[in-house]
Design a protein around this motif. Structure first.
Motif, mmCIF file in Angstrom:
data_model
loop_
_atom_site.group_PDB
_atom_site.id
_atom_site.type_symbol
_atom_site.label_atom_id
_atom_site.label_comp_id
_atom_site.label_asym_id
_atom_site.label_seq_id
_atom_site.Cartn_x
_atom_site.Cartn_y
_atom_site.Cartn_z
ATOM 1 N N PHE A 25 0.963 -1.248 0.077
ATOM 2 C CA PHE A 25 -0.050 0.072 -0.048
ATOM 3 C C PHE A 25 0.812 1.193 -0.047
ATOM 4 N N ASN A 26 0.648 1.950 -0.894
ATOM 5 C CA ASN A 26 1.114 3.601 -0.906
ATOM 6 C C ASN A 26 0.440 4.587 -0.631
ATOM 7 N N PRO A 27 0.380 5.121 0.554
ATOM 8 C CA PRO A 27 -0.115 6.154 1.035
ATOM 9 C C PRO A 27 -0.194 7.448 0.229
ATOM 10 N N ASN A 28 0.620 7.478 -0.583
ATOM 11 C CA ASN A 28 1.021 8.817 -1.488
ATOM 12 C C ASN A 28 0.006 8.691 -2.612
ATOM 13 N N MET A 37 -4.523 6.838 -1.417
ATOM 14 C CA MET A 37 -5.297 7.396 -0.274
ATOM 15 C C MET A 37 -6.891 7.452 -0.883
ATOM 16 N N ASN A 38 -7.193 7.655 -2.091
ATOM 17 C CA ASN A 38 -8.533 7.771 -2.467
ATOM 18 C C ASN A 38 -9.050 6.319 -2.733
ATOM 19 N N TRP A 81 -8.162 3.959 -0.637
ATOM 20 C CA TRP A 81 -8.190 3.573 0.682
ATOM 21 C C TRP A 81 -9.764 3.945 1.243
ATOM 22 N N MET A 82 -10.050 5.229 0.943
ATOM 23 C CA MET A 82 -11.380 5.725 1.393
ATOM 24 C C MET A 82 -12.571 5.124 0.447
ATOM 25 N N MET A 111 -6.481 6.003 9.951
ATOM 26 C CA MET A 111 -5.267 5.383 9.550
ATOM 27 C C MET A 111 -4.329 6.195 9.315
ATOM 28 N N LEU A 112 -2.827 5.870 9.568
ATOM 29 C CA LEU A 112 -2.040 6.896 9.580
ATOM 30 C C LEU A 112 -1.756 8.304 10.284
ATOM 31 N N LEU A 116 7.918 8.336 1.296
ATOM 32 C CA LEU A 116 6.599 8.467 0.873
ATOM 33 C C LEU A 116 6.493 9.884 -0.170
ATOM 34 N N PHE A 168 6.264 12.833 1.315
ATOM 35 C CA PHE A 168 5.655 13.976 2.064
ATOM 36 C C PHE A 168 6.636 14.887 2.475
ATOM 37 N N ASN A 170 3.202 17.184 -1.949
ATOM 38 C CA ASN A 170 2.443 15.822 -1.690
ATOM 39 C C ASN A 170 2.309 15.980 -0.183
ATOM 40 N N PHE A 225 -1.358 15.381 1.193
ATOM 41 C CA PHE A 225 -1.699 14.273 2.416
ATOM 42 C C PHE A 225 -2.549 14.663 3.468
ATOM 43 N N HIS A 267 -6.405 15.322 3.818
ATOM 44 C CA HIS A 267 -7.291 14.089 4.080
ATOM 45 C C HIS A 267 -7.498 14.018 5.613
#
Lengths: 431, 165
Positions: free
Chosen positions: A322-325, A328-329, A331-332, B1-2, B64, B66, B87, B91, B94
């Protein structure tokens, strides 16, 4: 003869698969091993949930604590009569080595995370509180318990003593790398400890290594690196850890909501209330914890019973990278799809990051950040290891982070074949 | 999350840059002790409170994309700088409803001080369960090499009091 100097009539030995024998001559050490608080460590596994990945990894914090004691004992033997070494600190070092993990609870990583606990706090509480361990330490000297606690807490005045138990090249790591490698059965984790012990030298504030021993230290750093990816951060172990954490979260939430358990969580109550006292802490071990997990499979709450069933029967979550960068969409969207499919995403859709299980790689770092490994050059100057070793320098720059998304694939597959929700979930997860 | 990552990104969004890993470690510790909900666990190390979790989380944020990490070679060590990237800002979008108090005034106060001073303050805060005299005695034991003067100790007490208000 003063209690601190008392020796056993005959040396006692523990057979040990890593060090062959653990030798005990001091009465104080022998008495400490016999206390209920130390014996409790037999019921706390060294590697937590790793036994679900590596079936041999059933060894305990008891084994490891004796191993760390043995390594420190051997280091101290080599330090005799060397500059910077004060022989008066010998018993303090041995005691701190033996007791350094005393405050670890069952599956301590998950427990500490869910209940916001700190095993170091409990180590101090056991050493300084009303315990058998404290009574023995007190017999050595009134200030001895505090000294032992300070060494373990890394706030003792003699930093050389601290560095034997806790530094980038300490007895703790040298034992667990070899012991974990032995019990998991992996071929990594081995290095020439005999050589490292021979080239260790006491200096003011720290242990250093003679330059001639650099290759043995490189091997040790490589072992740390490989054990991390192959054992400590194994994705299947992380899956078990995710489920364990969710079981504890769920049980706590149900307790707070006034749910009536079929098997009341008597041993957990003080933890759920956020006020665990020392006696409650000492009573909770892994056998007790697994008893509850076994019983909670029969609970009415479907989430708690399912998660416990999964943990007990090793029906773990599957995972994808999984790449949060960039995701994210997605995942939502997954979060909403899981809700729609009747799977609570707070329990069944979990992102696990490498920082959730911090393991300290060797990093030379920045001045004043943390103390690195120093080589002792022939001209008596000190040099940081990666400045001299190309192998260590190469490893130090590697990317060491990742994120994984965990989910119950079996529950997704059970959704109707015609379900659009199922189709979309699988599309997002597997492309 | 995170969520813990997001809190750190929020911190960086309120600084123009952070120069030095040691400074970063001490700043987050001081903010945590001031009641900001950072979850990184700290232990006492050779140079005072240190969090391996924080080190790894910052590394994750850099990997990542960020955070941007740059470093320069000094005589016998490296010095690192951190800045938030676009980026990272995206992030953070969200986490608009994240419960994180504004920390700019704290950050400005800390950025105006040296790393040596922040090391002293964070060490004093680490022993905050002790009385004032005991804290000072403990600092002189665990930080013997730094030779902190009584004047510096008083300045640190005043700084801690200022943060508390």
């Amino acid at each position: 003869m003063a209690y601190k100097d008392e020796k056993l009539h005959e040396e006692k030995v523990f057979k040990d698969p890593v060090h062959r024998y653990v030798h005990v001559r001091d009465r104080v050490i022998w008495d400490l091993v016999g206390t209920p608080e130390f014996q409790r460590l037999r019921r706390v596994k060294q590697l937590g949930t790793s036994y679900l990945t590596f079936h041999g990894a059933e060894h305990s914090r008891f084994n490891h604590s004796l191993g760390v004691y043995e390594i420190v004992r051997r280091i101290i033997d080599n330090f005799q009569n060397r500059e910077h070494w004060n022989h008066e600190e010998r018993l303090l070092c041995l005691t701190a080595a033996l007791l350094h993990d005393l405050g670890h609870g069952p599956f301590s990583h998950s427990f500490e995370k869910v209940f916001k606990l700190d095993h170091e706090y409990f180590t101090r509480a056991i050493i300084l509180g009303d315990t058998y361990v404290h009574a023995i330490l007190q017999r050595v000297a009134p200030d001895f318990p505090q000294k032992v606690a300070d060494v373990i807490n890394k706030t003792y005045e003699n930093k050389l003593v601290v560095s034997l138990i806790s530094s980038q090249i300490d007895a703790d790591r040298m034992d667990y790398l070899q012991r974990d490698a032995y019990f998991t059965g992996v071929s990594y984790g081995h290095f020439d400890m005999e050589r490292i012990l021979r080239v260790m030298r006491p200096m003011e504030d720290q242990v250093v290594v003679k330059e001639s021993g650099m290759h043995a230290v490189e091997d040790y750093i490589m072992s740390r690196y490989q054990m991390y990816w192959q054992v400590y951060f194994h994705p299947v172990t992380r899956s078990a850890e995710v489920i364990l954490t969710k079981v504890l979260h769920r049980a706590k939430q149900l307790y707070e909501e006034g749910y009536t358990f079929k098997c009341a969580p008597v041993h957990f109550e003080t933890f759920f209330k956020g006020e665990p006292d020392l006696q409650a802490y000492l009573k909770l071990d892994e056998a007790i914890t697994l008893y509850y997990f076994q019983m909670w499979q029969e609970e009415e709450d479907p989430i708690l019973s399912d998660l416990c069933w999964r943990f007990v029967n090793r029906k773990l979550f599957k995972y994808v990278e999984f790449n949060p960068n960039t995701q994210m969409n997605e995942w939502m969207e997954l979060y909403k799809l899981f809700q729609k499919a009747g799977m609570d995403p707070d329990y069944y859709l979990v992102v696990d990051s490498s920082s959730d299980l911090p393991y300290d790689f060797y990093r030379p770092g920045e001045e004043g950040e943390r103390l690195p490994i120093h080589l002792l050059l022939p001209n008596k100057e000190l040099q940081e290891l990666s400045r001299k070793s190309e192998i260590v320098e190469a490893i130090s720059g590697k990317k060491r982070t990742d994120h994984k998304l965990y989910f119950p694939k079996d529950l997704i597959e059970r959704l109707s074949k015609r379900s659009k929700t199922k189709k979309r979930i699988l599309e997002i997860l597997y492309g | 999350m995170l969520n813990d990552h997001a809190k750190l990104v929020k911190f960086f969004s309120q600084c123009s840059e952070v120069v030095g890993r040691k400074r970063l470690q001490k700043m987050i510790y001081i903010l945590k002790k001031s009641g900001f909900p950072f979850e990184e666990r700290y232990q006492f190390h050779f140079y005072g409170p240190y969090s391996e979790e924080l080190t790894l989380r910052v590394e994750e944020l850099c990997n990542l994309g960020f955070l941007q990490e740059t470093w320069e070679k000094k005589s016998n060590y490296y010095q690192y700088r951190y800045t938030l990237t676009s980026n990272g800002e995206q992030f953070l979008n969200h986490y608009a409803d994240m419960d994180m108090p504004f920390m700019t005034s704290y950050i400005e106060k800390m950025n105006a001080r040296s790393s040596r001073f922040l090391e002293l303050v964070s060490t004093m805060l680490y022993f905050d369960e002790l009385g004032k005299e005991e804290v000072e005695a403990k600092v002189q034991v665990v930080k013997a090499k730094q030779n902190y003067t009584q004047e510096e100790l008083e300045e640190a007490w005043a700084f801690i009091a200022e943060l508390a208000h």
